[in-house]
Scaffold this active site. Structure first.
Site, PDB file in Angstrom:
ATOM      1  CG  LEU A  36      -1.969  -1.024   1.356  1.00 52.04           C
ATOM      2  CD1 LEU A  36      -2.507  -1.087   2.771  1.00 52.04           C
ATOM      3  CD2 LEU A  36      -3.087  -0.700   0.375  1.00 52.04           C
ATOM      4  N   GLY A  39       7.625   3.562   3.597  1.00 50.44           N
ATOM      5  CA  GLY A  39       8.187   4.665   4.358  1.00 50.44           C
ATOM      6  C   GLY A  39       9.688   4.494   4.408  1.00 50.44           C
ATOM      7  CB  SER A  42       7.839   0.820   7.373  1.00 54.76           C
ATOM      8  OG  SER A  42       7.168   1.887   6.751  1.00 54.76           O
ATOM      9  CB  VAL A  44       2.198  -0.012   4.684  1.00 55.98           C
ATOM     10  CG1 VAL A  44       0.820  -0.282   5.258  1.00 55.98           C
ATOM     11  CG2 VAL A  44       3.009   0.853   5.644  1.00 55.98           C
ATOM     12  CG  ASP A 162       6.524  13.497   9.815  1.00 55.41           C
ATOM     13  OD1 ASP A 162       6.644  14.552   9.149  1.00 55.41           O
ATOM     14  OD2 ASP A 162       6.834  12.380   9.375  1.00 55.41           O
TER      15      ASP A 162
HETATM   16  N1  LIG Z   1      -3.391   1.712   7.945  1.00 63.36           N
HETATM   17  C1  LIG Z   1      -3.105   1.948   6.669  1.00 63.36           C
HETATM   18  N2  LIG Z   1      -4.009   1.737   5.688  1.00 63.36           N
HETATM   19  C2  LIG Z   1      -3.716   1.999   4.402  1.00 63.36           C
HETATM   20  N3  LIG Z   1      -2.523   2.473   3.975  1.00 63.36           N
HETATM   21  C3  LIG Z   1      -1.579   2.712   4.896  1.00 63.36           C
HETATM   22  C4  LIG Z   1      -1.803   2.464   6.280  1.00 63.36           C
HETATM   23  N4  LIG Z   1      -0.685   2.811   6.965  1.00 63.36           N
HETATM   24  C5  LIG Z   1       0.189   3.248   6.060  1.00 63.36           C
HETATM   25  N5  LIG Z   1      -0.313   3.198   4.799  1.00 63.36           N
HETATM   26  C6  LIG Z   1       0.365   3.577   3.556  1.00 63.36           C
HETATM   27  O1  LIG Z   1       1.767   3.373   3.710  1.00 63.36           O
HETATM   28  C7  LIG Z   1       2.482   4.621   3.636  1.00 63.36           C
HETATM   29  C8  LIG Z   1       3.658   4.601   4.606  1.00 63.36           C
HETATM   30  O2  LIG Z   1       3.163   4.444   5.933  1.00 63.36           O
HETATM   31  P1  LIG Z   1       3.832   5.198   7.163  1.00 63.36           P
HETATM   32  O3  LIG Z   1       3.825   6.679   6.899  1.00 63.36           O
HETATM   33  O4  LIG Z   1       3.175   4.746   8.405  1.00 63.36           O
HETATM   34  O5  LIG Z   1       5.314   4.631   7.048  1.00 63.36           O
HETATM   35  P2  LIG Z   1       6.670   5.231   7.625  1.00 63.36           P
HETATM   36  O6  LIG Z   1       7.770   4.233   7.421  1.00 63.36           O
HETATM   37  O7  LIG Z   1       6.466   5.625   9.044  1.00 63.36           O
HETATM   38  O8  LIG Z   1       6.836   6.502   6.715  1.00 63.36           O
HETATM   39  P3  LIG Z   1       7.851   7.723   6.855  1.00 63.36           P
HETATM   40  O9  LIG Z   1       9.186   7.230   6.396  1.00 63.36           O
HETATM   41  O10 LIG Z   1       7.231   8.758   5.944  1.00 63.36           O
HETATM   42  O11 LIG Z   1       7.850   8.135   8.288  1.00 63.36           O
HETATM   43  C9  LIG Z   1       1.425   5.688   3.905  1.00 63.36           C
HETATM   44  O12 LIG Z   1       1.736   6.933   3.322  1.00 63.36           O
HETATM   45  C10 LIG Z   1       0.177   5.063   3.269  1.00 63.36           C
HETATM   46  O13 LIG Z   1       0.195   5.248   1.866  1.00 63.36           O
END
Ligand SMILES: Nc1ncnc2c1ncn2[C@@H]1O[C@H](COP(=O)(O)OP(=O)(O)OP(=O)(O)O)[C@@H](O)[C@H]1O
Length: 446
Positions: A36, A39, A42, A44, A162
């Protein structure tokens, strides 16, 4: 699809997150689908809970690859701190209708998997890219939900740091869910870095949404910095473009520090007033989150905000919120997430929590480990099995064997924290001795 054997499960679970393959099953429970989003550390995945059929999102947070310049322990510690921070934040703020819900946590040697409610509508960022800008009533509704979520987090001592449209998810009804607490700070020394004055110096956030005091490298109030970022979000929602923009980053920073922006002519006076108060470059005169909720632009269309005396937070007064209040009072039981938080002093590597068809790991609290094993031993004898007590780490285990010497089941108990036990029960296969397994389930309540 044939299920993998026991030994391969942990490996396949860890491999699942790194693979782009669409049919991996995480710990026998979550079938991973398409990615999806991604990050910094990560990926997702969309996933399906095989036990309930419910669709969820699984955020796989992997330990970063080791950098040659950085000792391995430092990398591991940093990765662990960041996951712990996100988990601790989601725990503190959970239950609010506009904060993404944490459903489960799984961990393996190389990654932690946060199972989150699935937001099917994408992000506010992607919606803005599609629609340009939101109509005022839509913007008001979304912004009210954001302000409510942020106010709730602040009331619980969590400062997001953020807030930006990429971190605002939308569900199938178009309602907003605040996510990604990986950069948050905590009030009261809960793992964050706020000083006794409640200020921090850690520079974080995304350039276009970051508050001037952070750019100026001052010690800052993270609550006020969140208000600024929310102001940039509100401007972007209603204008369809950023308030501070420039061909080069330094130019943008200068505009941010001066608080220099121009509202489009279609902005209503009340909207201008609210944005002006939020994008005040002086944090000491900037509006507080509680003030936002009372601002005339927001208190329109019959919306009202209520301060919940039990949690001391402001919330968006809808039937869902009332239901949430009732539910959150009930949601006190331990789950895998609590374990990770409680066990912050333990080595979590290799700790897998979850249910497989013939092995279950779960938490018991307020019980003595020895008496748990005594109960298992008694049940085994009643059923006519050969019972052997095993010396193992923790409280040890009980091995149950049928008369012909065939393995029936084994139960092991480990102490996690004071009276919090991690219990692992394993059986030969789910076809054998189903009645005994049911009795064990009833005795140990898993
Ligand atoms: N619960 C969810 N349902 C649907 N899509 C999600 C969900 N959580 C995250 N995503 C998707 O995954 C992407 C990355 O998630 P998230 O921002 O939590 O990751 P991160 O590793 O913390 O990102 P960053 O490096 O920007 O801090 C989001 O922008 C969204 O597109």
């Amino acid at each position: 699809m044939t299920p993998p054997d026991d030994d391969s499960r942990a490996t396949s679970a860890a491999a699942a997150a790194s693979s782009e393959s669409h049919t991996k099953v995480l710990q026998g429970r979550y079938e991973l689908g398409r990615i999806l989003g991604r990050g910094g550390s990560s990926k997702v995945y969309r996933a399906r809970d095989l036990r309930t059929g419910v669709h969820v999102a699984v955020k796989a947070v992997r330990k970063p690859p080791r950098r040659p310049s950085c000792p391995p322990e430092e990398d591991a510690a940093a990765a662990r701190r960041s996951v712990e921070r996100e988990l601790a934040a989601l725990r503190r703020v959970r239950g609010h209708p506009h904060v993404v819900r944490l459903l489960d946590v799984l961990a393996s040697r190389s990654a932690v998997y946060l199972v989150l409610e699935l937001a099917r509508g994408g992000t506010v960022q992607s919606a803005l890219e599609d629609m340009g800008r939101a109509d005022e009533p839509v913007a008001r509704r979304l912004f009210a939900q954001l302000a409510s979520a942020v106010a709730h987090a602040h009331a619980r001592g969590v400062f997001h740091r953020d807030v930006k449209p990429e971190n605002l998810l939308l569900d199938e009804r178009g309602d907003l869910k605040l996510t990604d607490f990986g950069l948050c700070a905590f009030a009261g020394g809960g793992g964050g870095e706020l000083g006794a004055d409640g200020l921090t110096a850690t520079a974080c956030g995304s350039p276009a949404y970051v508050a001037p005091e952070i750019l100026l490298k001052k010690r800052y109030d993270p609550g006020k910095a969140d208000v600024w970022s929310c102001g940039v979000v509100l401007f972007s929602l209603t204008a369809g473009y950023l308030p501070f923009n420039d061909g080069n980053l330094m130019g943008m920073y200068r505009k941010i520090c001066a608080g220099r922006f121009r509202c489009p002519k279609w902005f209503a006076p009340e909207l201008r007033s609210l944005i002006g108060k939020m994008l005040d470059p002086n944090p000491s005169t900037r509006i507080k989150v509680g003030g936002i909720l009372e601002h005339p632009w927001l208190v329109k269309d019959g919306m009202s905000f209520v301060v919940a005396p039990t949690v001391g937070s402001c919330y968006y007064s809808t039937p869902e919120v009332v239901e949430w209040e009732a539910e959150s009072e009930l949601a006190r039981e331990m789950n895998a997430f609590d374990i990770l938080t409680f066990a912050s002093g333990c080595d979590l590597s290799g700790l897998l929590i979850g249910t497989l068809s013939d092995r279950v790991r779960f938490i018991m609290s307020g019980m003595n480990g020895k008496s748990v094993l005594d109960q298992v031993e008694e049940l085994g004898r009643e059923e006519g099995f050969v019972v052997r007590r095993k010396e193992e780490a923790g409280f040890g285990g009980v091995l149950l064997v049928a008369l012909g010497g065939k393995f029936v089941a084994q139960v092991s108990v480990y102490r996690l924290h004071d009276e919090i036990l991690l219990v692992e029960a394993e059986r030969a296969s789910n076809e054998e001795e189903p009645k005994f397994w049911d009795k064990l389930r009833a005795t140990l309540k898993f």
